[in-house]
Write an enzyme that holds these catalytic residues in place. Sequence first.
Site, short mmCIF file in Angstrom:
data_model
loop_
_atom_site.label_atom_id
_atom_site.label_comp_id
_atom_site.label_asym_id
_atom_site.label_seq_id
_atom_site.Cartn_x
_atom_site.Cartn_y
_atom_site.Cartn_z
N CYS A 43 0.82 -1.22 0.00
CA CYS A 43 0.00 0.00 0.00
C CYS A 43 0.84 1.26 0.00
O CYS A 43 0.66 2.15 -0.82
CB CYS A 43 -0.93 0.00 1.21
SG CYS A 43 -1.90 1.51 1.28
N CYS A 48 -1.42 1.78 -3.10
CA CYS A 48 -2.43 2.85 -2.96
C CYS A 48 -1.85 4.25 -2.87
O CYS A 48 -2.34 5.17 -3.52
CB CYS A 48 -3.29 2.64 -1.71
SG CYS A 48 -3.29 1.01 -1.02
N LYS A 51 0.11 5.44 -6.03
CA LYS A 51 -0.90 5.41 -7.10
C LYS A 51 -1.85 6.61 -7.01
O LYS A 51 -2.12 7.28 -7.99
CB LYS A 51 -1.66 4.07 -7.00
CG LYS A 51 -2.74 3.84 -8.03
CD LYS A 51 -4.15 4.07 -7.56
CE LYS A 51 -4.57 3.58 -6.21
NZ LYS A 51 -5.14 2.26 -6.16
N TYR A 178 -8.68 -3.59 -11.50
CA TYR A 178 -8.61 -2.18 -11.13
C TYR A 178 -7.21 -1.60 -11.28
O TYR A 178 -7.06 -0.43 -11.63
CB TYR A 178 -9.21 -1.93 -9.74
CG TYR A 178 -8.43 -2.47 -8.57
CD1 TYR A 178 -7.48 -1.68 -7.94
CD2 TYR A 178 -8.65 -3.75 -8.08
CE1 TYR A 178 -6.76 -2.16 -6.86
CE2 TYR A 178 -7.94 -4.24 -7.00
CZ TYR A 178 -6.99 -3.44 -6.41
OH TYR A 178 -6.27 -3.91 -5.34
N GLU A 182 -6.76 1.67 -13.47
CA GLU A 182 -6.28 2.89 -12.80
C GLU A 182 -5.06 3.43 -13.53
O GLU A 182 -4.97 4.64 -13.80
CB GLU A 182 -5.94 2.59 -11.34
CG GLU A 182 -7.17 2.40 -10.47
CD GLU A 182 -6.84 1.97 -9.04
OE1 GLU A 182 -7.70 2.18 -8.18
OE2 GLU A 182 -5.76 1.41 -8.79
N HIS A 435 -27.86 20.54 -1.69
CA HIS A 435 -27.91 21.08 -3.06
C HIS A 435 -27.01 22.30 -3.20
O HIS A 435 -26.92 23.09 -2.28
CB HIS A 435 -29.36 21.46 -3.37
CG HIS A 435 -29.56 21.94 -4.77
ND1 HIS A 435 -29.54 21.11 -5.86
CD2 HIS A 435 -29.76 23.20 -5.25
CE1 HIS A 435 -29.73 21.82 -6.95
NE2 HIS A 435 -29.86 23.08 -6.62
N GLU A 440 -26.50 14.41 -4.03
CA GLU A 440 -27.89 14.58 -3.63
C GLU A 440 -28.82 13.63 -4.40
O GLU A 440 -29.90 13.29 -3.94
CB GLU A 440 -28.35 16.04 -3.83
CG GLU A 440 -28.45 16.48 -5.28
CD GLU A 440 -28.88 17.94 -5.41
OE1 GLU A 440 -30.03 18.24 -5.06
OE2 GLU A 440 -28.06 18.75 -5.87
#
Length: 452
Positions: A43, A48, A51, A178, A182, A435, A440
């Site tokens: 990681c 992670c 990356k 992934y 990525e 909003h 939302e």
Amino acid sequence: MEFDYDLFVIGGGSGGVRAARVAAGEAGAKVGLAEESRYGGTCVIRGCVPKKLMVFASEYGETAKDAQAYGWKMMAGGFDWPTFRDKLEAELDRLEGVYRNLLANSGVETFDMRARIADPHTVELSDGTRKTAKHILLALGGWPVKPDLPGAELAITSNEIFHLDKLPKRLLIVGGGYVACEFAGIMNGLGVQTTQYYRGAQILRGFDEEARGLVSEEMMQSGVDLHLGTNVLEMKQVEDGIWVKGTNGSERVFDQVMFATGRAPNTTDMGLEDVGVKLGRRGEIEVDEFSQTSVPSIYAIGDVTGRVELTPVAIREGMAFVETVFKGNPTPVDHELIPTAIFTQPEIGTVGLSEEDARDQEPIEVYCTSFKPMQQAFAGRSDRVLMKLVVSQKTRKVLGCHIVAPGAGEMIQMAGIAIKMGATKEDFDRTVAVHPTMSEEMVTMRQPVRTA
């Protein structure tokens, strides 16, 4: 018998380090830890963290264009890879230092070398010394694997991509998971001519089909040359790069080829089978709900167990191990409803079941909306986002939530709390919208788009 340690951990990644320092710092155990490479593991060092920093770097090009569309008068030069890479490497060095300090401050004794299992209570370090421990924790992690084909040695993996001398002009990424997706987004965003081959019919297998489809479409729109149903047959070094023959009959030359075709557990030559630790088909260590292996004194956590290969899961497994073994509080690991993000461009945030998996399980309703977000639409971009809830007809519980949008990772963390608590569609409906935001839409979808 008297042991050298209460606990010996093999592996200095996120899971191993957390277990070691909590066992030492909170439970007062005498702990040793061996790591043959860099502290921080996949990681922090080759996953992670670097990356995500590369994702940030790769998005500024489009942001600069958007800024001009919003009225900013600016001229941007090209991307300077060496400047970024040097800064990235310095940051990884800093983080590794943080990990080392955390261990030292907790009183964990560390060994910067490889360790193997000699017997159920003994590890042997690569310098030949042996250490005994009441409990041994295997936090060995995983490693990228290359497919077995002619010329595969010419390719790099995600491990090397962070440290390239220069960015390639033409890059081929092989894979559809992934990591592949990525990096296709990252390299494309950094101005590299990026091609991606994936042997399957659609990228991101296992994720919600509608979400996968949108990401695939958006990647192609943004310039990634994606070829589905395509694999590499052979590669060879030629004068101007690496010649690649594809199963689709193509023959092309690239400056770099990166394989993102899966990862394997780091269990080779660890002495595990000799002491009776059971391994699965892929070499993963088999464990029970308390992370205990078939040898009672040996436990395993993280990617090497092949359960859920995510950093926060390894950390949780490490914490549960300490609760169980050192605090007398048997704690199984809960692998249900884990929220996760994929930093493709656009991002995916997901928690719970895909529409396909939910449909196989029980009658469901699907609430879904796709639209152009205000920020990008104003800048003249045609990017689309997706918000989707999969709901049980019987219990009204939200079984799955899928978001494809900028910032999807941030949104899904919050949605994950509600869904883990067992929120129903009506709980979402009762929540007032914030909003104007993209998220939302999660609380304003009134009618199902389909039932299944």
